[in-house]
Structure formats: C-alpha cells, structure tokens
Design a protein around this motif. Structure first.
Motif, PDB file in Angstrom:
ATOM      1  N   MET A   1       0.836  -1.195   0.000  1.00  0.00           N
ATOM      2  CA  MET A   1       0.000   0.000   0.000  1.00  0.00           C
ATOM      3  C   MET A   1       0.873   1.247   0.000  1.00  0.00           C
ATOM      4  O   MET A   1       1.703   1.417   0.887  1.00  0.00           O
ATOM      5  CB  MET A   1      -0.899   0.001   1.242  1.00  0.00           C
ATOM      6  N   LYS A   2       0.692   2.089  -0.994  1.00  0.00           N
ATOM      7  CA  LYS A   2       1.468   3.318  -1.072  1.00  0.00           C
ATOM      8  C   LYS A   2       0.794   4.408  -0.244  1.00  0.00           C
ATOM      9  O   LYS A   2      -0.320   4.833  -0.545  1.00  0.00           O
ATOM     10  CB  LYS A   2       1.632   3.754  -2.521  1.00  0.00           C
ATOM     11  N   PHE A   3       1.492   4.865   0.760  1.00  0.00           N
ATOM     12  CA  PHE A   3       0.929   5.805   1.722  1.00  0.00           C
ATOM     13  C   PHE A   3       0.487   7.105   1.049  1.00  0.00           C
ATOM     14  O   PHE A   3      -0.570   7.655   1.363  1.00  0.00           O
ATOM     15  CB  PHE A   3       1.958   6.094   2.806  1.00  0.00           C
ATOM     16  N   GLU A   4       1.277   7.586   0.087  1.00  0.00           N
ATOM     17  CA  GLU A   4       0.997   8.893  -0.506  1.00  0.00           C
ATOM     18  C   GLU A   4      -0.256   8.884  -1.383  1.00  0.00           C
ATOM     19  O   GLU A   4      -0.773   9.958  -1.736  1.00  0.00           O
ATOM     20  CB  GLU A   4       2.201   9.394  -1.324  1.00  0.00           C
ATOM     21  N   LEU A   5      -0.747   7.707  -1.738  1.00  0.00           N
ATOM     22  CA  LEU A   5      -1.941   7.628  -2.576  1.00  0.00           C
ATOM     23  C   LEU A   5      -3.223   7.502  -1.764  1.00  0.00           C
ATOM     24  O   LEU A   5      -4.317   7.488  -2.327  1.00  0.00           O
ATOM     25  CB  LEU A   5      -1.828   6.439  -3.536  1.00  0.00           C
ATOM     26  N   GLU A   6      -3.086   7.409  -0.454  1.00  0.00           N
ATOM     27  CA  GLU A   6      -4.266   7.365   0.410  1.00  0.00           C
ATOM     28  C   GLU A   6      -4.861   8.768   0.568  1.00  0.00           C
ATOM     29  O   GLU A   6      -4.239   9.769   0.211  1.00  0.00           O
ATOM     30  CB  GLU A   6      -3.894   6.808   1.783  1.00  0.00           C
ATOM     31  N   ASN A   7      -6.076   8.831   1.114  1.00  0.00           N
ATOM     32  CA  ASN A   7      -6.664  10.137   1.434  1.00  0.00           C
ATOM     33  C   ASN A   7      -6.912  10.229   2.932  1.00  0.00           C
ATOM     34  O   ASN A   7      -7.012   9.212   3.625  1.00  0.00           O
ATOM     35  CB  ASN A   7      -7.955  10.375   0.647  1.00  0.00           C
ATOM     36  N   SER A   8      -7.009  11.427   3.435  1.00  0.00           N
ATOM     37  CA  SER A   8      -7.060  11.637   4.881  1.00  0.00           C
ATOM     38  C   SER A   8      -8.386  11.194   5.504  1.00  0.00           C
ATOM     39  O   SER A   8      -8.478  11.065   6.728  1.00  0.00           O
ATOM     40  CB  SER A   8      -6.818  13.116   5.209  1.00  0.00           C
ATOM     41  N   TYR A   9      -9.411  10.938   4.698  1.00  0.00           N
ATOM     42  CA  TYR A   9     -10.689  10.492   5.233  1.00  0.00           C
ATOM     43  C   TYR A   9     -10.657   9.009   5.604  1.00  0.00           C
ATOM     44  O   TYR A   9     -11.404   8.571   6.480  1.00  0.00           O
ATOM     45  CB  TYR A   9     -11.810  10.734   4.204  1.00  0.00           C
ATOM     46  N   GLU A  10      -9.816   8.253   4.908  1.00  0.00           N
ATOM     47  CA  GLU A  10      -9.827   6.803   5.087  1.00  0.00           C
ATOM     48  C   GLU A  10      -8.549   6.238   5.703  1.00  0.00           C
ATOM     49  O   GLU A  10      -8.539   5.108   6.194  1.00  0.00           O
ATOM     50  CB  GLU A  10     -10.054   6.117   3.730  1.00  0.00           C
ATOM     51  N   VAL A  11      -7.470   7.013   5.667  1.00  0.00           N
ATOM     52  CA  VAL A  11      -6.170   6.451   6.023  1.00  0.00           C
ATOM     53  C   VAL A  11      -6.066   6.064   7.501  1.00  0.00           C
ATOM     54  O   VAL A  11      -5.370   5.110   7.846  1.00  0.00           O
ATOM     55  CB  VAL A  11      -5.026   7.418   5.627  1.00  0.00           C
ATOM     56  N   LYS A  12      -6.758   6.773   8.377  1.00  0.00           N
ATOM     57  CA  LYS A  12      -6.636   6.494   9.800  1.00  0.00           C
ATOM     58  C   LYS A  12      -7.068   5.067  10.125  1.00  0.00           C
ATOM     59  O   LYS A  12      -6.377   4.337  10.852  1.00  0.00           O
ATOM     60  CB  LYS A  12      -7.466   7.484  10.619  1.00  0.00           C
ATOM     61  N   ASP A  13      -8.197   4.655   9.591  1.00  0.00           N
ATOM     62  CA  ASP A  13      -8.673   3.295   9.848  1.00  0.00           C
ATOM     63  C   ASP A  13      -7.717   2.264   9.281  1.00  0.00           C
ATOM     64  O   ASP A  13      -7.491   1.203   9.880  1.00  0.00           O
ATOM     65  CB  ASP A  13     -10.062   3.101   9.245  1.00  0.00           C
ATOM     66  N   LYS A  14      -7.127   2.546   8.127  1.00  0.00           N
ATOM     67  CA  LYS A  14      -6.192   1.609   7.514  1.00  0.00           C
ATOM     68  C   LYS A  14      -4.908   1.493   8.340  1.00  0.00           C
ATOM     69  O   LYS A  14      -4.332   0.415   8.456  1.00  0.00           O
ATOM     70  CB  LYS A  14      -5.868   2.049   6.087  1.00  0.00           C
ATOM     71  N   ILE A  15      -4.459   2.613   8.901  1.00  0.00           N
ATOM     72  CA  ILE A  15      -3.277   2.585   9.768  1.00  0.00           C
ATOM     73  C   ILE A  15      -3.539   1.685  10.978  1.00  0.00           C
ATOM     74  O   ILE A  15      -2.700   0.862  11.357  1.00  0.00           O
ATOM     75  CB  ILE A  15      -2.896   3.998  10.230  1.00  0.00           C
ATOM     76  N   LEU A  16      -4.705   1.832  11.576  1.00  0.00           N
ATOM     77  CA  LEU A  16      -5.030   1.046  12.766  1.00  0.00           C
ATOM     78  C   LEU A  16      -5.138  -0.442  12.462  1.00  0.00           C
ATOM     79  O   LEU A  16      -4.916  -1.278  13.331  1.00  0.00           O
ATOM     80  CB  LEU A  16      -6.337   1.558  13.370  1.00  0.00           C
ATOM     81  N   GLN A  17      -5.463  -0.785  11.214  1.00  0.00           N
ATOM     82  CA  GLN A  17      -5.547  -2.185  10.813  1.00  0.00           C
ATOM     83  C   GLN A  17      -4.167  -2.809  10.622  1.00  0.00           C
ATOM     84  O   GLN A  17      -3.970  -3.997  10.874  1.00  0.00           O
ATOM     85  CB  GLN A  17      -6.353  -2.309   9.521  1.00  0.00           C
ATOM     86  N   SER A  18      -3.198  -1.996  10.197  1.00  0.00           N
ATOM     87  CA  SER A  18      -1.863  -2.530   9.906  1.00  0.00           C
ATOM     88  C   SER A  18      -0.843  -2.165  10.980  1.00  0.00           C
ATOM     89  O   SER A  18      -0.205  -3.034  11.562  1.00  0.00           O
ATOM     90  CB  SER A  18      -1.373  -2.003   8.554  1.00  0.00           C
ATOM     91  N   LYS A  19      -0.699  -0.876  11.232  1.00  0.00           N
ATOM     92  CA  LYS A  19       0.243  -0.322  12.207  1.00  0.00           C
ATOM     93  C   LYS A  19       1.710  -0.556  11.830  1.00  0.00           C
ATOM     94  O   LYS A  19       2.610  -0.311  12.626  1.00  0.00           O
ATOM     95  CB  LYS A  19      -0.023  -0.854  13.623  1.00  0.00           C
ATOM     96  N   ILE A  20       1.974  -1.045  10.596  1.00  0.00           N
ATOM     97  CA  ILE A  20       3.342  -1.252  10.121  1.00  0.00           C
ATOM     98  C   ILE A  20       3.586  -0.346   8.924  1.00  0.00           C
ATOM     99  O   ILE A  20       2.774  -0.304   7.994  1.00  0.00           O
ATOM    100  CB  ILE A  20       3.588  -2.715   9.703  1.00  0.00           C
TER     101      ILE A  20
END
Length: 242
Positions: A1-20
C-alpha cells in the motif's frame, strides 16, 4: 500500500488495521557507467514494495538522499550529513507514531546511511519505548554472498557497483542496468582506510569495487529472497498470507 496515494478520510482506519510502515532510504551517488545515480534508492523502493506485500504494510515516499561523504566528489553525488539525516528521520518517526503506527521499518539501500539510521532508532527508542523501529540493510546477505561470489571481495564490508550490487539490480530493476558498460575494476584499498577518513577517489576512478561483468539476476534473486524472508520474520514473526 502506497501511503501517498491514500486520502485523509480513510487512512486512519487503515493505519489502525496494519500499524506497520516502511520507508525506503537510498542515496544519489556515483555507481560506475552501468548503473544510475539513484541505484540505492531504486533498490530500497523495490525491496520495500516486496516487503510491504508480505507484511501487509504501508510504504512511504522514498527518501532519496543519503550520507555519501566517501563519494561526494564524484560527478553526480549529493551528500547530506549524518546529523541532518538523523534529525530528519527522528522527526518522521515521531509523526508516524502520532498517526498510529507502532512498527517502522527503514529499508536502506546505501551502507553509508546505516550509522544515522541506527542513531535515529536509538533516539526514538529512548523517547517512545513502545515504537518498534528496524533499520534493515539486506539481512542475511553475507552468508549468501559467500556462496555465490565468483571473485574475492575487494573489501570486508563494502560492496559497490560490483558483482553483488549489480546482481541485485538485475533482479530487482533490470531495466536500469546497462551490462554492456559494466566494468571489472578491482582497486587496492589500504588497510588504513578503515581507520581514517578516506575519500574513495584516492583508490578508484570508477566507483566500481570489483567485477561487475560477473553479475547475474540469479545471484541477485538469492540475496533478495534471503533478506526478504528475514525481514518478514522480524516484522511479523514469519506469518504471511502465502
């Protein structure tokens, strides 16, 4: 998953799912006539992408500059200090932790960066003990290299634009390698170079440390597969979706 292609509305939940999260770190420096200046960055990026797939991690935009004091006088090389690199990495680490990441892997493609990466990790360890920080540089490769190398190593630690690094490039990024221009350049490096600052132009004109003509994709594959397996094991205990 490329971090820079995420958007700020959805990225927080994705971070919490991976945390890596993974940061490719390279350099801009001379690599002979057959490899580009950004070789170390390209290698770090390609390896980070493979690691992210297996670890379910984010990959940050690459850090393309590094500490290249030894090669700073070669055409094309761009050098930043260890102090600058340490400070930059510590700031990134703090921000990643604040965003919710709990494991950060710095995937380094340039040996000269390793001192700064280790120091940055130590600073973060003292400040944020529950933030796990890795500084990877092809773990496990030494044993593999002993088996695949056809020529004696020019130096006990350095490998640069040679049989080994060119093989890794052929495996990960063959499109950037011009094997027709590969050199066999075996400089003599005085023992004193390990104990006093020694610019590389004192012992090489090409920045190639060995016989790049012997590089093969298969040699690179063995190095990368070993490094990847060890990194995955350290990050997630060897558990993958495979």
């Amino acid at each position: 998953m490329k971090f820079e292609l995420e958007n700020s509305y959805e990225v927080k939940d994705k971070i919490l799912q991976s945390k890596i999260v993974i940061l490719p770190i390279g350099a801009v420096e001379a690599h002979g006539p057959h490899l580009p200046l950004s070789t170390d960055t390209i290698l770090a990026e390609r390896l980070s992408e493979l690691l992210a797939e297996k670890a379910g991690a984010f990959v940050l935009p690459s850090l393309p500059y590094g500490q290249v004091w030894s090669l700073r006088n070669f055409p094309g090389s761009i050098n930043i200090s260890n102090d600058s690199l340490i400070s930059f990495l510590v700031d990134i680490g703090r921000s990643l932790y604040d965003q919710g990441f709990r494991t950060w892997a710095m995937v380094n493609g340039h040996l000269g960066n390793q001192v700064a990466l280790k120091e940055a990790a130590r600073v973060l360890y003292d400040e944020i003990p529950d933030f796990k920080v890795f500084y990877f540089f092809y773990p496990g490769m030494n044993a593999v290299v002993k088996d695949i190398r056809e020529t004696k190593s020019v130096h006990g630690t350095y490998f640069h634009a040679c049989e080994i690094e060119t093989s890794i490039m052929l495996y990960l990024a063959e499109e950037f390698v011009d094997m027709e221009r590969a050199l066999n350049d075996v400089p003599v490096i005085d023992e004193a170079a390990d104990f006093t600052p020694t610019p590389w132009e004192t012992f090489t004109n090409s920045a190639v440390l060995g016989d790049a003509t012997l590089a093969t994709k298969e040699k690179g594959r063995k190095i990368i597969e070993t490094a990847l397996e060890k990194m995955v094991d350290m990050l997630i205990g060897g558990k993958t979706d495979d």
